[in-house]
Design a protein around this motif. Structure first.
Motif, PDB file in Angstrom:
ATOM      1  N   MET A  21       0.835  -1.205   0.000  1.00 48.40           N
ATOM      2  CA  MET A  21       0.000   0.000   0.000  1.00 48.40           C
ATOM      3  C   MET A  21       0.872   1.260   0.000  1.00 48.40           C
TER       4      MET A  21
ATOM      5  N   VAL B 187     -12.692   4.689  -6.065  1.00 50.00           N
ATOM      6  CA  VAL B 187     -12.567   4.208  -4.694  1.00 50.00           C
ATOM      7  C   VAL B 187     -12.751   2.690  -4.661  1.00 50.00           C
ATOM      8  N   VAL B 188     -13.963   2.242  -4.969  1.00 43.23           N
ATOM      9  CA  VAL B 188     -14.251   0.802  -4.915  1.00 43.23           C
ATOM     10  C   VAL B 188     -13.409   0.046  -5.943  1.00 43.23           C
TER      11      VAL B 188
ATOM     12  N   LEU C  67     -10.594   0.897  -7.491  1.00 40.16           N
ATOM     13  CA  LEU C  67      -9.157   0.893  -7.212  1.00 40.16           C
ATOM     14  C   LEU C  67      -8.812   0.029  -6.005  1.00 40.16           C
ATOM     15  N   LEU C  68      -9.672   0.002  -4.991  1.00 37.90           N
ATOM     16  CA  LEU C  68      -9.406  -0.861  -3.845  1.00 37.90           C
ATOM     17  C   LEU C  68      -9.458  -2.340  -4.241  1.00 37.90           C
ATOM     18  N   ILE C  69     -10.455  -2.712  -5.021  1.00 38.87           N
ATOM     19  CA  ILE C  69     -10.543  -4.109  -5.473  1.00 38.87           C
ATOM     20  C   ILE C  69      -9.350  -4.452  -6.358  1.00 38.87           C
TER      21      ILE C  69
ATOM     22  N   GLN D  11      -6.393  -3.122  -6.206  1.00 38.01           N
ATOM     23  CA  GLN D  11      -5.215  -3.224  -5.328  1.00 38.01           C
ATOM     24  C   GLN D  11      -5.113  -4.619  -4.731  1.00 38.01           C
ATOM     25  N   VAL D  12      -6.241  -5.137  -4.238  1.00 37.15           N
ATOM     26  CA  VAL D  12      -6.252  -6.477  -3.652  1.00 37.15           C
ATOM     27  C   VAL D  12      -5.894  -7.515  -4.718  1.00 37.15           C
TER      28      VAL D  12
END
Length: 188
Positions: free
Chosen positions: A15, A123-124, A126-128, A130-131
């Motif tokens: 991160m 937001v959603v 990019l977070l998914i 990233q995972v």
């Protein structure tokens, strides 16, 4: 160190690397595209080209920091090795997942505002992504080296060797490097 604490540490470093490489890409993009504070830019007003160049540089920064810091215990590779896999995974996950979330928000949930677009894509999505990148990079780019002792309890015996046959037993004697000449054993 336990497996869970190792993964948590890698995720935290991942991160941080993402934050640094994104900051590099955004700052570079704004300089290249808009010449802030009258700083000359070779790509002034070439918005798309500036975006591609700045994010390519951000991806290079991300790769190097990931290789040298995030996955340092895993990456027993030469510089540049695995970069193609890294780039393909990065490009696919940065395009398909956020765009898929944006499409889902607009066409399935019928959310049409700018706020909804930013939340779903930036937001959603990019977070998914990233995972997904964290998992895919660990799995396919930065392999954890397997040590012989982790696979076999007794490193002095190779698998499949019959007891007492002497086949498969590792010796303490070093073998001569291959030179094309017949191998000479010590004492012969």
């Amino acid at each position: 160190m336990s497996r869970v604490s190792r993964i948590v540490g890698e995720a935290g470093r991942f991160m941080a690397v993402g934050a640094v490489s994104t900051a590099v890409a955004v700052l570079l993009y704004n300089w290249l595209a808009y010449e802030p504070y009258r700083l000359w830019s070779p790509l002034h007003r070439h918005i798309t080209t500036a975006y591609i160049v700045s994010h390519a540089v951000g991806m290079l920064v991300s790769y190097e920091l990931s290789r040298r810091w995030t996955f340092k215990e895993r990456a027993d590779r030469k510089p540049g090795e695995g970069f193609l896999s890294y780039a393909v995974i990065n490009i696919i996950t940065m395009i398909t997942i956020p765009v898929g979330c944006l499409w889902f928000s607009r066409h399935v949930l019928d959310l049409q505002s700018g706020l909804a677009d930013n939340i779903s894509g930036n937001v959603v999505g990019l977070l998914i992504s990233q995972v997904a990148r964290f998992y895919l990079f660990r799995r396919f780019v930065f392999h954890r080296p397997i040590h012989y002792i982790e696979v076999y309890d007794d490193p002095s015996v190779l698998p499949g060797a019959a007891e007492g046959s002497g086949v498969g037993v590792l010796t303490e004697e070093p073998t001569a490097p291959s030179t094309g000449a017949p191998e000479r054993r010590p004492g012969s």
